[in-house]
Design a protein around this motif. Structure first.
Motif, PDB file in Angstrom:
ATOM      1  N   MET A  36       0.833  -1.188   0.000  1.00  0.00           N
ATOM      2  CA  MET A  36       0.000   0.000   0.000  1.00  0.00           C
ATOM      3  C   MET A  36       0.876   1.249   0.000  1.00  0.00           C
ATOM      4  O   MET A  36       2.080   1.183   0.134  1.00  0.00           O
ATOM      5  N   ASN A  37       0.226   2.357  -0.045  1.00  0.00           N
ATOM      6  CA  ASN A  37       0.962   3.611  -0.116  1.00  0.00           C
ATOM      7  C   ASN A  37       1.279   4.175   1.264  1.00  0.00           C
ATOM      8  O   ASN A  37       0.840   3.653   2.288  1.00  0.00           O
ATOM      9  N   ALA A  38       2.034   5.241   1.262  1.00  0.00           N
ATOM     10  CA  ALA A  38       2.470   5.855   2.525  1.00  0.00           C
ATOM     11  C   ALA A  38       1.290   6.370   3.336  1.00  0.00           C
ATOM     12  O   ALA A  38       1.319   6.304   4.573  1.00  0.00           O
ATOM     13  N   LEU A  39       0.250   6.859   2.679  1.00  0.00           N
ATOM     14  CA  LEU A  39      -0.925   7.358   3.399  1.00  0.00           C
ATOM     15  C   LEU A  39      -1.598   6.242   4.193  1.00  0.00           C
ATOM     16  O   LEU A  39      -1.966   6.433   5.347  1.00  0.00           O
ATOM     17  N   SER A  40      -1.731   5.073   3.589  1.00  0.00           N
ATOM     18  CA  SER A  40      -2.335   3.931   4.290  1.00  0.00           C
ATOM     19  C   SER A  40      -1.492   3.510   5.489  1.00  0.00           C
ATOM     20  O   SER A  40      -2.022   3.176   6.546  1.00  0.00           O
TER      21      SER A  40
ATOM     22  N   GLN B  61       0.560   5.468   7.217  1.00  0.00           N
ATOM     23  CA  GLN B  61       0.446   6.513   8.256  1.00  0.00           C
ATOM     24  C   GLN B  61      -0.890   6.405   8.984  1.00  0.00           C
ATOM     25  O   GLN B  61      -0.954   6.555  10.198  1.00  0.00           O
ATOM     26  N   PHE B  62      -1.961   6.165   8.229  1.00  0.00           N
ATOM     27  CA  PHE B  62      -3.274   6.000   8.844  1.00  0.00           C
ATOM     28  C   PHE B  62      -3.234   4.818   9.815  1.00  0.00           C
ATOM     29  O   PHE B  62      -3.688   4.912  10.955  1.00  0.00           O
ATOM     30  N   GLY B  63      -2.690   3.705   9.368  1.00  0.00           N
ATOM     31  CA  GLY B  63      -2.596   2.518  10.214  1.00  0.00           C
ATOM     32  C   GLY B  63      -1.782   2.768  11.473  1.00  0.00           C
ATOM     33  O   GLY B  63      -2.139   2.297  12.565  1.00  0.00           O
TER      34      GLY B  63
ATOM     35  N   SER C  80      -8.410  -9.675  11.879  1.00  0.00           N
ATOM     36  CA  SER C  80      -7.391  -9.603  10.829  1.00  0.00           C
ATOM     37  C   SER C  80      -7.586  -8.372   9.937  1.00  0.00           C
ATOM     38  O   SER C  80      -6.616  -7.857   9.369  1.00  0.00           O
ATOM     39  N   TYR C  81      -8.818  -7.877   9.824  1.00  0.00           N
ATOM     40  CA  TYR C  81      -9.066  -6.661   9.053  1.00  0.00           C
ATOM     41  C   TYR C  81      -8.450  -5.463   9.775  1.00  0.00           C
ATOM     42  O   TYR C  81      -7.805  -4.617   9.148  1.00  0.00           O
ATOM     43  N   ILE C  82      -8.623  -5.400  11.090  1.00  0.00           N
ATOM     44  CA  ILE C  82      -8.017  -4.326  11.888  1.00  0.00           C
ATOM     45  C   ILE C  82      -6.494  -4.407  11.785  1.00  0.00           C
ATOM     46  O   ILE C  82      -5.819  -3.397  11.608  1.00  0.00           O
ATOM     47  N   SER C  83      -5.969  -5.613  11.855  1.00  0.00           N
ATOM     48  CA  SER C  83      -4.525  -5.808  11.722  1.00  0.00           C
ATOM     49  C   SER C  83      -4.039  -5.302  10.363  1.00  0.00           C
ATOM     50  O   SER C  83      -3.010  -4.614  10.278  1.00  0.00           O
ATOM     51  N   GLY C  84      -4.770  -5.606   9.313  1.00  0.00           N
ATOM     52  CA  GLY C  84      -4.403  -5.157   7.978  1.00  0.00           C
ATOM     53  C   GLY C  84      -4.423  -3.641   7.848  1.00  0.00           C
ATOM     54  O   GLY C  84      -3.561  -3.050   7.198  1.00  0.00           O
ATOM     55  N   ILE C  85      -5.397  -3.012   8.492  1.00  0.00           N
ATOM     56  CA  ILE C  85      -5.456  -1.549   8.489  1.00  0.00           C
ATOM     57  C   ILE C  85      -4.222  -0.986   9.189  1.00  0.00           C
ATOM     58  O   ILE C  85      -3.572  -0.081   8.679  1.00  0.00           O
ATOM     59  N   GLU C  86      -3.907  -1.538  10.359  1.00  0.00           N
ATOM     60  CA  GLU C  86      -2.759  -1.041  11.122  1.00  0.00           C
ATOM     61  C   GLU C  86      -1.438  -1.247  10.382  1.00  0.00           C
ATOM     62  O   GLU C  86      -0.512  -0.464  10.549  1.00  0.00           O
ATOM     63  N   ARG C  87      -1.350  -2.295   9.578  1.00  0.00           N
ATOM     64  CA  ARG C  87      -0.125  -2.552   8.818  1.00  0.00           C
ATOM     65  C   ARG C  87      -0.091  -1.813   7.490  1.00  0.00           C
ATOM     66  O   ARG C  87       0.917  -1.846   6.785  1.00  0.00           O
ATOM     67  N   GLY C  88      -1.188  -1.142   7.155  1.00  0.00           N
ATOM     68  CA  GLY C  88      -1.224  -0.360   5.923  1.00  0.00           C
ATOM     69  C   GLY C  88      -1.493  -1.169   4.680  1.00  0.00           C
ATOM     70  O   GLY C  88      -1.263  -0.685   3.568  1.00  0.00           O
ATOM     71  N   ILE C  89      -1.985  -2.409   4.830  1.00  0.00           N
ATOM     72  CA  ILE C  89      -2.275  -3.228   3.651  1.00  0.00           C
ATOM     73  C   ILE C  89      -3.764  -3.255   3.316  1.00  0.00           C
ATOM     74  O   ILE C  89      -4.146  -3.800   2.290  1.00  0.00           O
TER      75      ILE C  89
ATOM     76  N   VAL D 170     -13.553   4.362   8.474  1.00  0.00           N
ATOM     77  CA  VAL D 170     -12.687   5.306   9.186  1.00  0.00           C
ATOM     78  C   VAL D 170     -13.477   5.978  10.301  1.00  0.00           C
ATOM     79  O   VAL D 170     -13.000   6.096  11.433  1.00  0.00           O
ATOM     80  N   GLU D 171     -14.689   6.402   9.985  1.00  0.00           N
ATOM     81  CA  GLU D 171     -15.542   7.055  10.979  1.00  0.00           C
ATOM     82  C   GLU D 171     -15.866   6.108  12.135  1.00  0.00           C
ATOM     83  O   GLU D 171     -15.817   6.499  13.310  1.00  0.00           O
ATOM     84  N   LYS D 172     -16.160   4.855  11.832  1.00  0.00           N
ATOM     85  CA  LYS D 172     -16.471   3.865  12.874  1.00  0.00           C
ATOM     86  C   LYS D 172     -15.248   3.569  13.747  1.00  0.00           C
ATOM     87  O   LYS D 172     -15.367   3.437  14.962  1.00  0.00           O
ATOM     88  N   ILE D 173     -14.083   3.463  13.131  1.00  0.00           N
ATOM     89  CA  ILE D 173     -12.850   3.217  13.890  1.00  0.00           C
ATOM     90  C   ILE D 173     -12.603   4.378  14.847  1.00  0.00           C
ATOM     91  O   ILE D 173     -12.293   4.162  16.023  1.00  0.00           O
TER      92      ILE D 173
END
Length: 68
Positions: free
Chosen positions: A1-5, A7-9, A35-44, A52-55
Motif C-alpha cells: 500500500m501507499n504511505a498514506l495507508s 500513516q493512517f494505520g 485480521s481486518y483491523i490488523s491489515g489496516i494497522e499494517r497499511g495493507i 474510518v468514521e467507525k474506527i
C-alpha cells in the motif's frame, strides 16, 4: 500500500494502544474481523470513509485525528 495507508494505520495503532485496547477489542466493537483491523494497522487494507468514521468512534477520537 501507499504511505498514506501506512500513516493512517500507524495512527490507528497509536490511538488503540493509548486506550489500552487490543485489536480484538476494537474488532468486537466494530463487528469486523480482527485480521481486518490488523491489515489496516499494517497499511495493507484501505478502509472506506465509513469504516474510518467507525474506527474513530470506537477509539474515542475524531476521524480528523486519524487522517491528519
Amino acid at each position: 500500500m501507499n504511505a498514506l495507508s501506512r500513516q493512517f494505520g500507524k495512527r490507528v495503532r497509536e490511538a488503540r494502544l493509548s486506550k489500552g485496547l487490543s485489536q480484538g477489542d476494537v474488532s468486537r466493537r466494530l463487528k469486523l474481523h480482527r485480521s481486518y483491523i490488523s491489515g489496516i494497522e499494517r497499511g495493507i487494507r484501505n478502509p472506506s470513509l465509513g469504516v474510518v468514521e467507525k474506527i474513530a468512534a470506537a477509539l474515542g477520537v475524531s476521524p480528523k485525528t486519524l487522517l491528519r
